[in-house]
Enzyme design. Structure first.
Site, mmCIF file in Angstrom:
data_model
loop_
_atom_site.group_PDB
_atom_site.id
_atom_site.type_symbol
_atom_site.label_atom_id
_atom_site.label_comp_id
_atom_site.label_asym_id
_atom_site.label_seq_id
_atom_site.Cartn_x
_atom_site.Cartn_y
_atom_site.Cartn_z
ATOM 1 N N SER A 43 0.797 -1.242 0.000
ATOM 2 C CA SER A 43 0.000 0.000 0.000
ATOM 3 C C SER A 43 0.825 1.285 0.000
ATOM 4 O O SER A 43 0.270 2.362 -0.258
ATOM 5 C CB SER A 43 -0.937 0.029 1.200
ATOM 6 N N LYS A 75 0.557 3.382 -3.016
ATOM 7 C CA LYS A 75 -0.621 4.214 -3.276
ATOM 8 C C LYS A 75 -0.290 5.712 -3.237
ATOM 9 O O LYS A 75 -0.922 6.518 -3.922
ATOM 10 C CB LYS A 75 -1.722 3.905 -2.249
ATOM 11 N N TYR A 83 -2.188 -3.198 -10.917
ATOM 12 C CA TYR A 83 -2.242 -2.917 -9.475
ATOM 13 C C TYR A 83 -1.336 -3.879 -8.687
ATOM 14 O O TYR A 83 -0.604 -3.453 -7.788
ATOM 15 C CB TYR A 83 -3.697 -3.013 -8.987
ATOM 16 N N TYR A 96 -4.096 3.410 7.718
ATOM 17 C CA TYR A 96 -5.421 2.773 7.689
ATOM 18 C C TYR A 96 -6.296 3.319 8.821
ATOM 19 O O TYR A 96 -6.203 4.497 9.160
ATOM 20 C CB TYR A 96 -5.318 1.243 7.802
ATOM 21 N N VAL A 133 1.113 -3.872 3.801
ATOM 22 C CA VAL A 133 1.006 -5.165 4.494
ATOM 23 C C VAL A 133 2.268 -6.029 4.425
ATOM 24 O O VAL A 133 2.338 -7.066 5.077
ATOM 25 C CB VAL A 133 -0.177 -6.033 4.017
HETATM 26 N N1 GLN Z 1 -1.644 -5.311 -2.318
HETATM 27 C C1 GLN Z 1 -2.336 -5.208 -1.083
HETATM 28 C C2 GLN Z 1 -3.831 -5.371 -1.262
HETATM 29 O O1 GLN Z 1 -4.397 -4.784 -2.127
HETATM 30 C C3 GLN Z 1 -2.007 -3.911 -0.433
HETATM 31 C C4 GLN Z 1 -2.749 -3.719 0.856
HETATM 32 C C5 GLN Z 1 -1.945 -3.081 1.924
HETATM 33 O O2 GLN Z 1 -0.732 -2.977 1.891
HETATM 34 N N2 GLN Z 1 -2.663 -2.705 2.949
HETATM 35 O O3 GLN Z 1 -4.484 -6.065 -0.533
#
Ligand code: GLN
Length: 308
Positions: A65, A68, A192, A244, A262
């Site tokens: 994430s 992003k 993605y 988050y 994550v």
């Molecule tokens: N690639 C992960 C997903 O879409 C990224 C989520 C994350 O890092 N929170 O679930």
């Protein structure tokens, strides 16, 4: 300086490592499940090109994430403020990052670009004629920020996520139904999952954080890589949504603009001062690096790093 010495940073890492057994490595992306939960490392990158670090900072991990924030910067450069924010909002959700709950109503417009639904819409906006061209554009921005031409994608992690991304597929189809995504979902997921699987070490990540800390300038190359206003928007989202649904607690207890993934990565940007890159794959229940948060707490309290 954030730390008097490497020795002090090492002591903080060892102290923070003691909480890593209270968390768990992510397994919903099978390839991430192989990580060692007690790993913890940090790099702090200063604009004068000095770096202090502790732990195994050569160890590579994927951005997940954290990517992003960079894709948001890229699409804001590609498409402009109005185009982007007609399609995604600016508000935190209080829900887990992969929640499907809040996209019903309000014409399905995702509440912000840091949750998966919003990030899928952002990724969809990356310009280019093919998945390859679009991912190359993102990679070249990241390489420029990190002063490293060798950053690549982990194909193992990308395909592991691609095969198991049922929830993100569901989000994609929902968004397509509402006209927010207009390309084949398999193609978007290919892009993605590759974006999430961009792989680097803590030192590279600290350099990305430094570019945001320095208002979009890479002080090492001297180039304004991201316009100041866009860097400001990215940093603001890091504060309001970057960790988050514990961004509020993180802002109160630590107060550093940060974004986690994550994989256990955390990118921090201490405005005007330095960038931080952390890797600690053991995650708390929210999905943030448990050792990484502990480490940032120690650093922020000792050196008064909160921006508030
Ligand atoms: N690639 C992960 C997903 O879409 C990224 C989520 C994350 O890092 N929170 O679930």
């Amino acid at each position: 300086m954030a730390c008097k010495s490497v020795k002090e940073l090492q002591e903080f890492v060892e102290q923070a490592r003691s909480v890593t057994d209270k968390g768990k490595v992510a397994t919903y992306i099978p390839a991430l499940g192989k990580e060692n939960p007690s790993d913890l490392s940090i790099a702090i990158q200063y604009p004068d090109d000095t770096c202090i670090s502790a732990g195994d900072i050569e160890k590579k991990f994927t951005l997940q994430s954290i990517s992003k924030v960079i894709t948001l910067a890229l699409v804001l450069m590609d498409r402009g403020f109005d185009y982007v924010f007609e399609r995604i909002g600016m508000e935190p959700t209080g829900e887990p990052f992969n929640s499907i709950a809040k996209i019903e109503g309000e014409q399905a417009r995702p509440l912000n670009p840091m949750i998966n639904s919003g990030a899928l819409v952002v990724t969809h906006m990356i310009k280019g004629n093919s998945v390859e061209e679009r991912i190359e554009r993102l990679l070249s921005l990241i390489c420029e920020m990190a002063n490293d031409k060798e950053i690549e994608i982990s194909n193992e992690v990308a395909s592991s996520e691609f095969e198991t991304a049922h929830l993100n597929r569901a989000l994609g189809y929902f968004l397509m139904e509402h006209g927010l995504i207009k390309e084949p979902i398999e193609e978007l997921l290919d892009l993605y999952t590759k974006q999430c699987a961009i792989e680097m070490n803590c030192h590279d990540l600290a350099q990305l954080g430094m570019v945001f800390a320095m208002d979009g300038i890479n002080p090492i190359s001297g180039k304004q890589i991201i316009p100041k206003d866009i860097a400001r928007i990215c940093k603001t989202f890091m504060v309001t949504c970057g960790m988050y649904n514990e961004s509020g607690r993180f802002a109160i207890e630590i107060g550093i603009p940060a974004k986690s993934g994550v994989s256990g990565g955390i990118m921090g940007a201490v405005p005007g001062k330095f960038g931080i890159g952390i890797f600690g794959p053991s995650l708390n229940k929210i999905g943030n690096s448990i050792g990484g948060i502990e480490l940032l707490k120690l650093l922020s309290n000792k050196y008064q790093l909160s921006i508030f």
